[in-house]
Design a protein around this motif. Structure first.
Motif, PDB file in Angstrom:
ATOM      1  N   ILE A   3       0.850  -1.180   0.000  1.00 14.78           N
ATOM      2  CA  ILE A   3       0.000   0.000   0.000  1.00 14.78           C
ATOM      3  C   ILE A   3       0.886   1.231   0.000  1.00 14.78           C
ATOM      4  N   GLU A   4       0.695   2.093  -0.949  1.00 15.80           N
ATOM      5  CA  GLU A   4       1.448   3.336  -1.023  1.00 15.80           C
ATOM      6  C   GLU A   4       0.484   4.502  -1.017  1.00 15.80           C
ATOM      7  N   THR A   5       0.919   5.583  -0.409  1.00 16.89           N
ATOM      8  CA  THR A   5       0.109   6.790  -0.405  1.00 16.89           C
ATOM      9  C   THR A   5       0.999   7.967  -0.759  1.00 16.89           C
ATOM     10  N   GLU A   6       0.381   9.059  -1.150  1.00 21.36           N
ATOM     11  CA  GLU A   6       1.132  10.268  -1.422  1.00 21.36           C
ATOM     12  C   GLU A   6       1.212  11.156  -0.184  1.00 21.36           C
ATOM     13  N   MET A   7       0.645  10.695   0.925  1.00 17.79           N
ATOM     14  CA  MET A   7       0.645  11.476   2.153  1.00 17.79           C
ATOM     15  C   MET A   7       2.024  11.466   2.786  1.00 17.79           C
ATOM     16  N   ASN A   8       2.289  12.478   3.567  1.00 18.10           N
ATOM     17  CA  ASN A   8       3.505  12.546   4.347  1.00 18.10           C
ATOM     18  C   ASN A   8       3.372  11.590   5.519  1.00 18.10           C
ATOM     19  N   CYS A   9       4.322  10.679   5.680  1.00 22.07           N
ATOM     20  CA  CYS A   9       4.236   9.660   6.739  1.00 22.07           C
ATOM     21  C   CYS A   9       4.176  10.295   8.118  1.00 22.07           C
ATOM     22  N   SER A  10       4.805  11.441   8.301  1.00 27.33           N
ATOM     23  CA  SER A  10       4.782  12.068   9.625  1.00 27.33           C
ATOM     24  C   SER A  10       3.362  12.442  10.028  1.00 27.33           C
ATOM     25  N   ASP A  11       2.469  12.588   9.058  1.00 26.67           N
ATOM     26  CA  ASP A  11       1.079  12.895   9.364  1.00 26.67           C
ATOM     27  C   ASP A  11       0.319  11.671   9.862  1.00 26.67           C
ATOM     28  N   ILE A  12       0.819  10.477   9.568  1.00 23.51           N
ATOM     29  CA  ILE A  12       0.063   9.281   9.919  1.00 23.51           C
ATOM     30  C   ILE A  12       0.885   8.275  10.726  1.00 23.51           C
ATOM     31  N   CYS A  13       1.913   8.726  11.397  1.00 21.84           N
ATOM     32  CA  CYS A  13       2.721   7.838  12.236  1.00 21.84           C
ATOM     33  C   CYS A  13       2.236   7.877  13.674  1.00 21.84           C
ATOM     34  N   TRP A  14       2.434   6.760  14.376  1.00 21.25           N
ATOM     35  CA  TRP A  14       2.099   6.688  15.789  1.00 21.25           C
ATOM     36  C   TRP A  14       3.199   7.342  16.606  1.00 21.25           C
ATOM     37  N   LEU A  37      -0.550  -2.023   7.902  1.00 20.04           N
ATOM     38  CA  LEU A  37      -1.342  -2.670   6.859  1.00 20.04           C
ATOM     39  C   LEU A  37      -0.456  -3.476   5.915  1.00 20.04           C
ATOM     40  N   ASN A  38       0.684  -2.934   5.535  1.00 24.59           N
ATOM     41  CA  ASN A  38       1.608  -3.679   4.668  1.00 24.59           C
ATOM     42  C   ASN A  38       2.068  -4.965   5.353  1.00 24.59           C
ATOM     43  N   THR A  39       2.379  -4.888   6.637  1.00 25.67           N
ATOM     44  CA  THR A  39       2.793  -6.079   7.384  1.00 25.67           C
ATOM     45  C   THR A  39       1.660  -7.087   7.453  1.00 25.67           C
ATOM     46  N   MET A  40       0.456  -6.601   7.702  1.00 19.85           N
ATOM     47  CA  MET A  40      -0.685  -7.502   7.812  1.00 19.85           C
ATOM     48  C   MET A  40      -0.987  -8.199   6.480  1.00 19.85           C
ATOM     49  N   MET A  41      -0.784  -7.518   5.390  1.00 26.29           N
ATOM     50  CA  MET A  41      -1.096  -8.078   4.080  1.00 26.29           C
ATOM     51  C   MET A  41       0.030  -8.973   3.533  1.00 26.29           C
ATOM     52  N   GLN A  42       1.268  -8.702   3.924  1.00 23.26           N
ATOM     53  CA  GLN A  42       2.403  -9.403   3.322  1.00 23.26           C
ATOM     54  C   GLN A  42       3.119 -10.398   4.238  1.00 23.26           C
ATOM     55  N   ARG A  43       3.182 -10.104   5.532  1.00 17.66           N
ATOM     56  CA  ARG A  43       4.065 -10.888   6.396  1.00 17.66           C
ATOM     57  C   ARG A  43       3.368 -11.477   7.611  1.00 17.66           C
ATOM     58  N   TRP A  44       2.068 -11.392   7.668  1.00  9.65           N
ATOM     59  CA  TRP A  44       1.315 -11.839   8.833  1.00  9.65           C
ATOM     60  C   TRP A  44       1.243 -13.362   8.892  1.00  9.65           C
ATOM     61  N   PRO A  45       1.309 -13.939  10.089  1.00 10.78           N
ATOM     62  CA  PRO A  45       1.142 -15.396  10.192  1.00 10.78           C
ATOM     63  C   PRO A  45      -0.291 -15.809   9.858  1.00 10.78           C
ATOM     64  N   GLN A  46      -0.533 -17.088   9.819  1.00  8.98           N
ATOM     65  CA  GLN A  46      -1.853 -17.604   9.448  1.00  8.98           C
ATOM     66  C   GLN A  46      -2.946 -17.242  10.455  1.00  8.98           C
ATOM     67  N   THR A  47      -2.565 -16.914  11.681  1.00 11.13           N
ATOM     68  CA  THR A  47      -3.542 -16.565  12.713  1.00 11.13           C
ATOM     69  C   THR A  47      -4.180 -15.225  12.388  1.00 11.13           C
ATOM     70  N   ARG A  48      -5.424 -15.271  11.952  1.00 14.29           N
ATOM     71  CA  ARG A  48      -6.134 -14.055  11.550  1.00 14.29           C
ATOM     72  C   ARG A  48      -7.546 -14.088  12.116  1.00 14.29           C
ATOM     73  N   GLY A  49      -7.673 -13.554  13.301  1.00 11.33           N
ATOM     74  CA  GLY A  49      -8.965 -13.580  13.982  1.00 11.33           C
ATOM     75  C   GLY A  49      -9.664 -12.234  13.959  1.00 11.33           C
ATOM     76  N   GLU A  50     -10.533 -12.043  14.939  1.00 14.10           N
ATOM     77  CA  GLU A  50     -11.331 -10.819  15.047  1.00 14.10           C
ATOM     78  C   GLU A  50     -10.472  -9.556  15.114  1.00 14.10           C
ATOM     79  N   HIS A  51      -9.424  -9.614  15.924  1.00 16.43           N
ATOM     80  CA  HIS A  51      -8.581  -8.435  16.105  1.00 16.43           C
ATOM     81  C   HIS A  51      -7.842  -8.080  14.808  1.00 16.43           C
TER      82      HIS A  51
END
Length: 88
Positions: A3-14, A37-51
């Motif tokens: 997922i890529e965006t044109e937004m400045n990352c500093s605007d959406i970082c924790w 989101l990139n981690t969840m879509m590309q590198r997440w383990p098979q455990t994918r529940g409600e959370h």
């Protein structure tokens, strides 16, 4: 899918990244909804529940500026705990 965006990352970082262990157990710092989101879509383990589903949807909403990015960090942490990848 990366997922890529044109937004400045500093605007959406924790204020504090979430450290996870994915792949071969190497710790990775996730600094906001885009990298979460990139981690969840590309590198997440098979455990994918409600959370996982909630965090994924909220990350997309944060990238679309529909919810504040800071408000979804706890949901991402819950998904990491659910998948047993949260590094302490």
């Amino acid at each position: 899918m990366i997922i890529e965006t044109e937004m400045n990352c500093s605007d959406i970082c924790w204020a504090e990244p979430v450290r996870v262990r994915v792949g071969h157990g190497v710790p990775v710092d996730i600094d906001g909804p885009q990298s979460a989101l990139n981690t969840m879509m590309q590198r997440w383990p098979q455990t994918r529940g409600e959370h996982y589903e909630r965090a994924r949807k909220l990350c997309m909403a944060a990238l679309g500026r529909r919810v504040p990015a800071a408000s979804i960090r706890d949901d991402f942490v819950a998904a990491c705990v659910e998948a047993d990848i949260l590094a302490e």
